[in-house]
Design a protein around this motif. Sequence first.
Motif, short mmCIF file in Angstrom:
data_model
loop_
_atom_site.label_atom_id
_atom_site.label_comp_id
_atom_site.label_asym_id
_atom_site.label_seq_id
_atom_site.Cartn_x
_atom_site.Cartn_y
_atom_site.Cartn_z
N THR A 1 0.85 -1.19 0.00
CA THR A 1 0.00 0.00 0.00
C THR A 1 0.88 1.24 0.00
OG1 THR A 1 -0.08 0.17 2.40
CG2 THR A 1 -1.77 -1.21 1.34
N GLN A 2 0.30 2.36 -0.35
CA GLN A 2 1.06 3.61 -0.36
C GLN A 2 1.57 3.94 1.04
OE1 GLN A 2 1.84 5.24 -3.27
NE2 GLN A 2 3.27 6.39 -2.01
N SER A 3 0.76 3.67 2.07
CA SER A 3 1.21 3.97 3.44
C SER A 3 2.37 3.06 3.85
CB SER A 3 0.06 3.88 4.44
OG SER A 3 -0.49 2.59 4.45
N GLU A 4 2.35 1.80 3.41
CA GLU A 4 3.48 0.90 3.68
C GLU A 4 4.74 1.40 2.98
OE1 GLU A 4 1.38 -3.47 4.17
OE2 GLU A 4 1.69 -2.70 2.14
N LEU A 5 4.58 1.85 1.74
CA LEU A 5 5.73 2.37 0.99
C LEU A 5 6.27 3.64 1.63
CD1 LEU A 5 4.37 1.81 -2.61
CD2 LEU A 5 6.29 0.61 -1.54
N ASP A 6 5.38 4.55 2.02
CA ASP A 6 5.82 5.80 2.66
C ASP A 6 6.58 5.52 3.95
OD1 ASP A 6 4.58 7.18 0.58
OD2 ASP A 6 2.79 7.65 1.76
N ALA A 7 6.06 4.59 4.75
CA ALA A 7 6.72 4.24 6.02
C ALA A 7 8.08 3.60 5.75
CB ALA A 7 5.84 3.30 6.83
N GLU A 8 8.17 2.77 4.72
CA GLU A 8 9.45 2.11 4.41
C GLU A 8 10.47 3.11 3.89
OE1 GLU A 8 11.95 -1.36 4.21
OE2 GLU A 8 10.27 -0.67 5.41
N VAL A 9 10.03 4.09 3.10
CA VAL A 9 10.95 5.14 2.64
C VAL A 9 11.52 5.88 3.85
CG1 VAL A 9 11.06 7.40 1.48
CG2 VAL A 9 9.95 5.47 0.35
N ILE A 10 10.69 6.23 4.79
CA ILE A 10 11.13 6.94 6.00
C ILE A 10 12.11 6.08 6.79
CG2 ILE A 10 10.37 7.82 8.25
CD1 ILE A 10 7.77 8.72 6.74
N ARG A 11 11.79 4.80 6.95
CA ARG A 11 12.66 3.89 7.71
C ARG A 11 14.02 3.73 7.02
NH1 ARG A 11 14.78 -0.91 8.05
NH2 ARG A 11 14.02 -1.63 6.04
N LEU A 12 14.00 3.50 5.71
CA LEU A 12 15.25 3.32 4.97
C LEU A 12 16.10 4.59 4.97
CD1 LEU A 12 13.98 1.25 1.91
CD2 LEU A 12 15.42 0.43 3.79
N GLN A 13 15.44 5.75 4.85
CA GLN A 13 16.19 7.02 4.86
C GLN A 13 16.84 7.23 6.21
OE1 GLN A 13 16.38 9.25 1.95
NE2 GLN A 13 18.18 9.70 3.19
N ALA A 14 16.12 6.94 7.29
CA ALA A 14 16.67 7.09 8.64
C ALA A 14 17.86 6.14 8.84
CB ALA A 14 15.59 6.83 9.69
N GLU A 15 17.72 4.92 8.34
CA GLU A 15 18.81 3.94 8.45
C GLU A 15 20.03 4.43 7.68
OE1 GLU A 15 19.47 -0.43 6.66
OE2 GLU A 15 17.71 -0.22 7.94
N TYR A 16 19.81 4.92 6.45
CA TYR A 16 20.91 5.43 5.63
C TYR A 16 21.58 6.63 6.31
CZ TYR A 16 23.54 7.41 1.79
OH TYR A 16 24.56 7.93 1.02
N ASP A 17 20.77 7.57 6.78
CA ASP A 17 21.30 8.78 7.42
C ASP A 17 22.10 8.45 8.67
OD1 ASP A 17 20.08 10.21 5.39
OD2 ASP A 17 18.43 10.92 6.65
N SER A 18 21.67 7.43 9.42
CA SER A 18 22.35 7.09 10.66
C SER A 18 23.74 6.49 10.42
CB SER A 18 21.51 6.11 11.48
OG SER A 18 21.52 4.82 10.89
N GLN A 19 24.01 6.07 9.20
CA GLN A 19 25.31 5.48 8.87
C GLN A 19 26.29 6.46 8.22
OE1 GLN A 19 26.24 2.36 9.79
NE2 GLN A 19 24.32 2.42 10.90
N GLU A 20 25.93 7.74 8.21
CA GLU A 20 26.79 8.74 7.57
C GLU A 20 28.19 8.77 8.16
OE1 GLU A 20 26.85 13.41 6.24
OE2 GLU A 20 25.39 12.78 7.72
N TYR A 21 28.28 8.70 9.47
CA TYR A 21 29.58 8.72 10.13
C TYR A 21 30.46 7.57 9.63
CZ TYR A 21 33.26 8.28 13.59
OH TYR A 21 34.49 8.15 14.18
#
Length: 67
Positions: free
Chosen positions: A43-63
């Motif tokens: 669903t669109q809400s599942e996709l939106d939540a996964e985008v947010i989760r993946l972006q947070a995971e990616y951003d947390s690994q910047e260091y």
Amino acid sequence: MTTITIYDAVISLTGHSTAFGINNEEIVDWDNAEIKTNIAQPTQSELDAEVIRLQAEYDSQEYARNR
């Protein structure tokens, strides 16, 4: 900076490269290959939540990426 897309979310949620079409970050055609995968469309809400989760995971690994 890398931006996570709906495509990334679909791959993350389904674990497959299902044939689909995207327009303006929304799925407009699902499982459209000649050989069907029969994977349920997220669903669109599942996709939106996964985008947010993946972006947070990616951003947390910047260091780690910058070492």
